[in-house]
Design an enzyme around this catalytic site. Structure first.
Site, PDB file in Angstrom:
ATOM      1  N   HIS A 272     120.132  82.201  41.949  1.00 60.50           N
ATOM      2  CA  HIS A 272     119.253  82.439  40.796  1.00 60.50           C
ATOM      3  C   HIS A 272     118.624  83.823  40.771  1.00 60.50           C
ATOM      4  O   HIS A 272     117.776  84.088  39.917  1.00 60.50           O
ATOM      5  CB  HIS A 272     118.122  81.411  40.749  1.00 60.50           C
ATOM      6  N   LYS A 459     106.251  84.365  30.678  1.00 60.68           N
ATOM      7  CA  LYS A 459     107.157  84.233  31.824  1.00 60.68           C
ATOM      8  C   LYS A 459     106.369  84.604  33.064  1.00 60.68           C
ATOM      9  O   LYS A 459     105.270  85.133  32.951  1.00 60.68           O
ATOM     10  CB  LYS A 459     108.360  85.169  31.675  1.00 60.68           C
ATOM     11  N   ARG A 460     106.938  84.353  34.269  1.00 59.91           N
ATOM     12  CA  ARG A 460     106.255  84.791  35.478  1.00 59.91           C
ATOM     13  C   ARG A 460     105.933  86.281  35.373  1.00 59.91           C
ATOM     14  O   ARG A 460     106.647  87.040  34.726  1.00 59.91           O
ATOM     15  CB  ARG A 460     107.140  84.564  36.711  1.00 59.91           C
ATOM     16  N   LYS A 465     110.356  92.205  35.123  1.00 63.83           N
ATOM     17  CA  LYS A 465     110.305  91.652  33.766  1.00 63.83           C
ATOM     18  C   LYS A 465     109.599  92.600  32.791  1.00 63.83           C
ATOM     19  O   LYS A 465     109.630  92.421  31.590  1.00 63.83           O
ATOM     20  CB  LYS A 465     109.615  90.292  33.766  1.00 63.83           C
ATOM     21  N   THR A 567     115.484  81.650  30.585  1.00 62.25           N
ATOM     22  CA  THR A 567     115.656  80.418  29.826  1.00 62.25           C
ATOM     23  C   THR A 567     114.621  80.366  28.697  1.00 62.25           C
ATOM     24  O   THR A 567     114.851  79.713  27.676  1.00 62.25           O
ATOM     25  CB  THR A 567     115.497  79.173  30.731  1.00 62.25           C
TER      26      THR A 567
HETATM   27  C1  26V Z   1     111.289  84.878  43.688  1.00 59.09           C
HETATM   28  C2  26V Z   1     110.575  85.844  44.332  1.00 59.09           C
HETATM   29  C3  26V Z   1     109.806  85.489  45.516  1.00 59.09           C
HETATM   30  C4  26V Z   1     109.438  86.690  46.336  1.00 59.09           C
HETATM   31  C5  26V Z   1     108.943  87.823  45.492  1.00 59.09           C
HETATM   32  C6  26V Z   1     109.903  88.250  44.472  1.00 59.09           C
HETATM   33  C7  26V Z   1     110.591  87.143  43.815  1.00 59.09           C
HETATM   34  C8  26V Z   1     111.308  87.397  42.693  1.00 59.09           C
HETATM   35  C9  26V Z   1     111.988  86.426  42.054  1.00 59.09           C
HETATM   36  C10 26V Z   1     111.993  85.162  42.556  1.00 59.09           C
HETATM   37  C11 26V Z   1     112.775  84.171  41.783  1.00 59.09           C
HETATM   38  C12 26V Z   1     113.472  83.151  42.542  1.00 59.09           C
HETATM   39  C13 26V Z   1     114.536  82.501  41.784  1.00 59.09           C
HETATM   40  C14 26V Z   1     114.245  82.251  40.322  1.00 59.09           C
HETATM   41  O1  26V Z   1     113.291  81.613  39.930  1.00 59.09           O
HETATM   42  N1  26V Z   1     115.144  82.730  39.487  1.00 59.09           N
HETATM   43  C15 26V Z   1     115.137  82.493  38.055  1.00 59.09           C
HETATM   44  O2  26V Z   1     115.980  81.388  37.811  1.00 59.09           O
HETATM   45  C16 26V Z   1     116.072  81.069  36.431  1.00 59.09           C
HETATM   46  C17 26V Z   1     116.906  79.836  36.300  1.00 59.09           C
HETATM   47  O3  26V Z   1     118.216  80.102  36.665  1.00 59.09           O
HETATM   48  C18 26V Z   1     116.651  82.237  35.654  1.00 59.09           C
HETATM   49  O4  26V Z   1     116.675  81.918  34.287  1.00 59.09           O
HETATM   50  C19 26V Z   1     115.809  83.487  35.886  1.00 59.09           C
HETATM   51  O5  26V Z   1     116.429  84.597  35.275  1.00 59.09           O
HETATM   52  C20 26V Z   1     115.631  83.732  37.365  1.00 59.09           C
HETATM   53  O6  26V Z   1     114.709  84.794  37.602  1.00 59.09           O
END
Ligand code: 26V
Length: 723
Positions: A272, A459-460, A465, A567
């Site tokens: 992801h 969004k987060r 982003k 999404t």
């Molecule tokens: C986690 C972390 C944790 C440490 C700090 C930086 C950081 C950056 C991103 C994440 C995301 C972890 C995975 C995630 O949530 N991905 C999202 O998954 C969605 C469903 O597939 C997708 O639509 C998003 O584009 C994607 O960011």
């Protein structure tokens, strides 16, 4: 409510010879189930009416259970997939953790984010059934904990599936394991707790599934992959693979190599994100300390992988890239890729990036492993529940067939030139916007500008982003309005909704910066009738339902190549917002279906970003050459805004102009894309109000069939799980 369901209806069906899939996820962002479940049962309107007769507004239930057992897209995707699997009559079951507290509740104090615990069970949990008799012990080096399953019904038209969440019990320290979603991991203790959570989920699920298999089929594991697929939602549950090998080899004496082969027919992995800081690597010493048996298994697996690669003549560099052991760490992604039958990305471009860069060597040796499944969202929550008026409009013109078969929504495209339909569509959007305004009035005590264009970025909060880029764009517009350069500018509201990770300093700085800009505009009588920023507090699933229905423009402006899919972009599209965004993630597939001419695309594409990285990118030169941009960016340091002396704004400014040891300046290419972004926002502003703009919105809404998670789960069922 339970009168509706026999108590055992959510159990795993005992069907001995039908394959099932299990979706292991550290997050399930299910949100409020009350309205959703009434809708799935077909009684939402009846109950609304009955309550109204008694003088009760059904929205009273907005007070209860908004289970935020997730923090963003990954967790919400898992929830949408549960909904779709039940609706599509597929035997797909979720496995997760029943956190005592969900994602924190957000509060603003003087524009700074503060976090409060989310006690989501304060009114009880009416949906879950505790399955005490199915509890099992989970072993760690320093003691055992009890894993107690809770089943939550996922109601589809012809089927009720179970989402099973495990709760840790047994002692005070045991209960800590399922206390918080994402415990702070800036200390060793925090990291170990997180590792405990990941193993707790993995071992709870695998223990149960292997036990169930042995009960039905005995100890011959050769049919395991024929009857059971386990989907790893990102790398958090990857220890499930090691636990599976541990049980087969140590408890059932299956030879190691044979057990690996069986595992490879069972497990599949969805990636992801490609952000390096989010790719999990566990220090060997942590795994060794907490899970010595699992550590041995992982080392054996790593040795086997290395032997196999050597035997296969894999060159050194490729070996180095693919190895499970990376120096002092275990790479969870490499473990997943090696052990998975199928590896998938979540949008076409993301899967290409996996194949061509992140996992390029693995792709070269095992191309058949890699597949794409573009994400989807459930139209039941994200259209039928949150936009009932738009649904009634569809019913009127194409009948109700689309409600069970969402691809029929495309029939509405025939009406794209029909003035009556477009008028009806615009009226619905206007009504939803008024409803959104009322909701915001209730929650924030803020009055939205009437009849304004609503642009939304929800969004987060993360640098990639680029909420900060939107802030600069608004500032540029603000200064131009002040100078009287935009006489025909239509009133515009910019809605933000985002939570920052509690320890993410820069993200917190961005929240404060946007809140400062909001305050400045609000206090400026020259512009406040034309421009408004509202940063809604505690953005969550229930908020999202109102925002996607009532917005005109969906802001999806990540640096190209970095948003795996997105999404939220699909939810806005489904409700008839145009996308103003970059060619990234699923935005690309959105404009492919709704037409680039019906959206507002800008910015560097993946190839250009790669070229800029290669040939050198100089944000300072761009700032020097563009006075408008400079003026906006300099507000971070020129005293226009204050951060209470906490150093947030200086840090943001430095991140753009100086960089740091870990990132070059403006790592996310804001100065490259900002000028075009402002142009696009103003273009939308100029076109708004014309029928041609309504038509663009309408075409987006009725072209959204592909982005139903019904389509996505069916693709998983066919291409990956072989259900
Ligand atoms: C986690 C972390 C944790 C440490 C700090 C930086 C950081 C950056 C991103 C994440 C995301 C972890 C995975 C995630 O949530 N991905 C999202 O998954 C969605 C469903 O597939 C997708 O639509 C998003 O584009 C994607 O960011």
């Amino acid at each position: 409510m339970w009168a509706f369901f026999p108590r055992n209806s959510v159990s795993i069906p005992p069907a001995a010879d039908k394959k099932s899939a299990y979706y292991l996820s550290i997050e399930f962002l299910i949100g409020r189930m009350f309205y959703n479940n009434l809708m799935e049962l077909g009684v939402l309107e009846d109950v609304r009416g009955l309550l109204a007769e008694k003088g009760v507004d059904i929205s009273a239930f907005e007070e209860i259970e908004d289970a935020a057992l997730g923090n963003g897209g990954l967790g919400r995707l898992a929830a949408c997939y549960m909904d779709s699997a039940a609706a599509c009559d597929l035997p797909v079951y979720g496995r997760g953790i029943r956190y005592r507290y969900g994602l924190f509740k957000q509060k603003f104090e003087d524009g700074f984010q503060e976090e409060l615990p989310d006690d989501w069970q304060s009114f009880g949990d009416p949906w879950s059934i505790r399955r005490e008799s199915e509890s099992r012990r989970i072993r760690f080096a320093d003691g055992e904990v009890l894993s107690v399953p809770y089943d939550m019904p996922i109601i589809g038209k012809n089927r009720v599936n179970a989402l099973r969440l495990y709760q840790a019990e047994g002692s005070e320290s045991a209960a800590k394991i399922s206390e918080y979603l994402y415990p702070a991991d800036d200390t060793e203790e925090g990291k170990l707790l997180r590792l405990r959570q990941e193993y707790f989920l993995s071992a709870s699920a695998v223990g149960e599934l292997v036990e169930g298999y042995v009960k039905r089929h005995g100890k011959d594991f050769s049919r395991f992959g024929e009857l059971c697929a386990i989907q790893l939602n990102d790398t958090h549950p990857v220890l499930a693979v090691a636990e599976f090998l541990r049980i087969l080899t140590e408890e059932y004496f299956v030879p190691f190599g044979r057990a690996v082969g069986i595992a490879q027919s069972v497990f599949h992995y969805t990636n992801h994100t490609i952000l390096p800081e989010a790719l999990e690597c566990w220090p060997k010493k942590y795994i060794e300390k907490l899970l010595p048996d699992i550590y041995d298994i992982l080392l054996r697996l790593a040795a086997k992988q290395y032997r196999d690669m050597k035997k296969g003549g894999v060159p050194k560099e490729d070996c180095a890239a693919m190895r499970i052991v990376q120096g002092k760490n275990i790479s969870m992604a490499n473990t997943a890729v090696y052990m998975a039958g199928k590896v998938n990305g979540v949008a076409a471009i993301h899967t290409e990036i996996l194949k061509n860069s992140l996992f390029a060597p693995a792709y070269r040796y095992t191309p058949e492993k890699f597949v794409n499944v573009t994400n989807g969202v459930t139209q039941r929550r994200w259209l039928m529940l949150c936009d009932p008026e738009l649904c009634r409009l569809y019913d009127k013109y194409i009948g109700e067939g689309w409600r069970d078969n969402f691809s029929e929504i495309g029939k509405m495209r025939a009406f794209a030139a029909d003035a009556e339909v477009l008028g009806g569509f615009a009226a619905v959007k206007g009504e939803n916007k008024r409803r959104l305004a009322a909701y915001i009035r209730g929650r924030e005590g803020i009055e939205l500008l009437p009849n304004a264009i609503v642009y939304a970025q929800v969004k987060r909060l993360h640098e990639y982003k680029r909420q900060l880029m939107t802030a600069f764009a608004i500032l540029e517009i603000y200064f131009r309005l002040k100078r009287g350069e935009l006489p025909d500018f239509r009133p515009s509201v910019f809605l933000f909704g985002a939570k920052s990770a509690p320890s993410y300093f820069r993200a917190k700085g961005i929240i404060k910066f946007i809140n400062e800009i909001a305050k400045k505009i609000d206090g400026d009588p020259d512009v406040r009738d034309k421009l408004q920023i509202v940063f809604v507090c505690n953005y969550d699933v229930s908020y999202a339902e109102k925002i996607v229905a009532g917005s005109d423009v969906s802001l999806q402006v990540s640096t190209a190549g970095l948003e795996a899919s997105g999404t939220g972009n699909m939810k806005f599209m489904m409700n008839g917002a145009v996308t103003c965004g970059t060619m990234d993630g699923a935005n690309i597939e959105i404009v492919e279906r709704a037409g680039r001419e019906n959206n507002y695309i800008f910015g560097a594409e993946v190839e250009e970003i790669a070229r800029l990285k290669e040939e050198g990118y100089d944000p300072n030169a761009r700032l020097a050459a563009d006075g408008e941009m400079r003026r906006a960016v300099q507000t971070l340091t020129d005293g226009t805004f204050g951060d209470g002396g906490r150093g947030y704004f200086k840090d943001l400014y430095d991140s753009l102009t100086v960089g740091a040891s870990w990132h070059k300046p403006d790592h996310y290419f804001i100065m490259r894309d900002l000028p075009e972004y402002v142009d696009r926002l103003l273009e939308i502003n100029a076109e708004y109000g014309a029928q041609s703009f309504v038509r663009k919105q309408f075409i987006n809404a009725v072209s959204a069939a592909y982005f139903s998670s019904d389509r996505s789960v069916r693709e998983y069922a066919e291409k990956i799980w072989n259900l």
